[in-house]
Scaffold this motif. Structure first.
Motif, PDB file in Angstrom:
ATOM      1  N   ASN A 126     -18.615  10.081 -24.243  1.00 19.47           N
ATOM      2  CA  ASN A 126     -18.996   9.394 -23.008  1.00 19.47           C
ATOM      3  C   ASN A 126     -18.101   8.158 -22.892  1.00 19.47           C
ATOM      4  O   ASN A 126     -17.412   7.787 -23.836  1.00 19.47           O
ATOM      5  N   ASN A 176     -17.862   3.941 -21.308  1.00 19.01           N
ATOM      6  CA  ASN A 176     -18.596   2.799 -20.752  1.00 19.01           C
ATOM      7  C   ASN A 176     -18.441   2.725 -19.240  1.00 19.01           C
ATOM      8  O   ASN A 176     -19.351   2.298 -18.534  1.00 19.01           O
ATOM      9  N   GLY A 177     -17.281   3.105 -18.744  1.00 17.94           N
ATOM     10  CA  GLY A 177     -17.079   3.202 -17.306  1.00 17.94           C
ATOM     11  C   GLY A 177     -17.599   4.533 -16.801  1.00 17.94           C
ATOM     12  O   GLY A 177     -18.325   5.242 -17.501  1.00 17.94           O
ATOM     13  N   PRO A 178     -17.223   4.946 -15.601  1.00 20.34           N
ATOM     14  CA  PRO A 178     -17.654   6.250 -15.094  1.00 20.34           C
ATOM     15  C   PRO A 178     -17.146   7.381 -15.976  1.00 20.34           C
ATOM     16  O   PRO A 178     -16.049   7.311 -16.527  1.00 20.34           O
ATOM     17  N   TYR A 179     -17.948   8.420 -16.078  1.00 20.05           N
ATOM     18  CA  TYR A 179     -17.561   9.600 -16.845  1.00 20.05           C
ATOM     19  C   TYR A 179     -16.406  10.272 -16.117  1.00 20.05           C
ATOM     20  O   TYR A 179     -16.512  10.644 -14.948  1.00 20.05           O
ATOM     21  N   LYS A 213     -21.860   6.906 -14.027  1.00 23.99           N
ATOM     22  CA  LYS A 213     -22.004   6.132 -15.260  1.00 23.99           C
ATOM     23  C   LYS A 213     -23.238   6.617 -16.014  1.00 23.99           C
ATOM     24  O   LYS A 213     -24.330   6.688 -15.457  1.00 23.99           O
ATOM     25  N   ASN A 267     -13.470   2.801 -22.016  1.00 23.62           N
ATOM     26  CA  ASN A 267     -14.102   2.134 -20.886  1.00 23.62           C
ATOM     27  C   ASN A 267     -13.705   2.876 -19.623  1.00 23.62           C
ATOM     28  O   ASN A 267     -14.173   3.964 -19.366  1.00 23.62           O
ATOM     29  N   TYR A 268     -12.831   2.320 -18.827  1.00 22.96           N
ATOM     30  CA  TYR A 268     -12.240   3.034 -17.710  1.00 22.96           C
ATOM     31  C   TYR A 268     -11.010   3.776 -18.210  1.00 22.96           C
ATOM     32  O   TYR A 268     -10.358   3.366 -19.163  1.00 22.96           O
ATOM     33  N   THR A 280     -10.466   7.040 -13.704  1.00 26.21           N
ATOM     34  CA  THR A 280     -11.570   6.298 -13.096  1.00 26.21           C
ATOM     35  C   THR A 280     -11.157   4.916 -12.601  1.00 26.21           C
ATOM     36  O   THR A 280     -11.908   4.286 -11.855  1.00 26.21           O
ATOM     37  N   LYS A 299     -12.590   2.029  -9.598  1.00 30.25           N
ATOM     38  CA  LYS A 299     -13.055   0.717 -10.024  1.00 30.25           C
ATOM     39  C   LYS A 299     -12.805  -0.265  -8.883  1.00 30.25           C
ATOM     40  O   LYS A 299     -11.682  -0.352  -8.372  1.00 30.25           O
TER      41      LYS A 299
END
Length: 282
Positions: free
Chosen positions: A138, A140-143, A187, A254-255, A259, A263
């Motif tokens: 997974n 921290n930002g969008p999957y 997310k 993260n990103y 993604t 952002k």
């Protein structure tokens, strides 16, 4: 609970033109996995025109149980990138079947400087249960890894196939991109329960060794159109009864490049267009 420190691990992956970051990735992975009974490596290289092969040779000398193979130039043999990837991945599948019978877990990792946020704690979270056959990462930002994703509600179909279908009727690629790909980049809080899937990857996944006796990658479909090689691999595992999950606590980034386009600080039409064009060039 599985005792990670009493288990044998093998890390595999494909590499191309990663001379600047490969050793960083290897060091991060070593640190994040932590104590194990034994840790081995097997990488498959192809089509590099930088110093990737030199780095691989150096790592082979410095690290115990570090092995690799170079398949040379595959671009003339396989026109499509996904075909080349599937060919390389099947080479490590064959290696696992022939030469790693005592491995307990196989980690498949992207080796392009993606897995910067892995920690030993997040990897340890995978071993609090035994009722799984694959756990994937997974962010921290969008999957981000929607193409490799199959989930009956979230993403039941090939997102790019859907995108191209709608392009026949809605002559706005950016709208179609938003509706059929970016809208699925949700997310997932790290404290969410494991999400059972038919396929997922996200740049990092841990498998039980037995599944490699049944899985095989394929990068094109029966019409010779590109497909995500992980989806075919996971379909074969599901046919054998394998249980596949996204572990929301297994954070690896993260990103990502994909993604960043959604952002708020970075969102712009150029990024979105570049993402669309990068897929078209596969």
């Amino acid at each position: 609970m599985i005792l990670k420190e009493k288990s044998n691990f093998l890390i595999v992956g494909t590499v191309r033109n990663v001379d600047k970051t490969l050793e960083l990735d290897v060091n991060r992975l070593t640190k994040s996995i932590g104590k194990t009974k034994n840790l081995s490596w097997f990488f498959v290289e192809s089509d590099s025109d930088d110093d990737t092969l030199k780095i691989l040779k150096d790592l082979n000398k410095k690290i115990n149980n570090f092995n690799f193979i170079s398949l040379g130039n595959l671009t003339n043999r396989f026109e499509k990138r996904t075909e080349r990837l599937a060919f390389c991945r099947n080479r490590y599948v064959e290696e696992i079947q022939k030469n790693y019978p005592t491995i307990d877990f196989v980690i498949v990792a992207d080796l392009d400087n993606l897995n910067k946020k892995l920690t030993e704690t997040s990897i340890d979270s995978c071993f609090k249960s035994t009722d799984w056959d694959m756990l994937s990462a997974n962010q921290n930002g969008p999957y981000y890894d929607i193409w490799a994703l199959r989930h009956k509600t979230w993403c039941p179909n090939d997102c790019w196939e859907t995108f191209h279908f709608y392009n026949n009727f809605v002559k706005d690629e950016e709208t179609n991109m938003q509706n059929h790909i970016y809208s699925k980049m949700i997310k997932i809080p790290s404290n969410t329960n494991w999400i059972e899937v038919d396929s997922a990857f996200g740049g990092f996944a841990i498998y039980k060794r037995w599944v490699f006796d049944f899985g095989r990658y394929n990068g094109v479909n029966e019409n010779n159109n590109v497909i995500c090689e992980h989806v075919h691999f996971h379909k074969l595992l599901k046919d054998q009864g394998a249980k596949l999950f996204i572990n929301p606590n297994l954070i690896n980034a993260n990103y990502t490049e994909m993604t960043l386009a959604i952002k708020p600080k970075y969102r712009n039409r150029r990024r979105m267009k570049n993402f669309i064009n990068s897929f078209k060039s596969r």
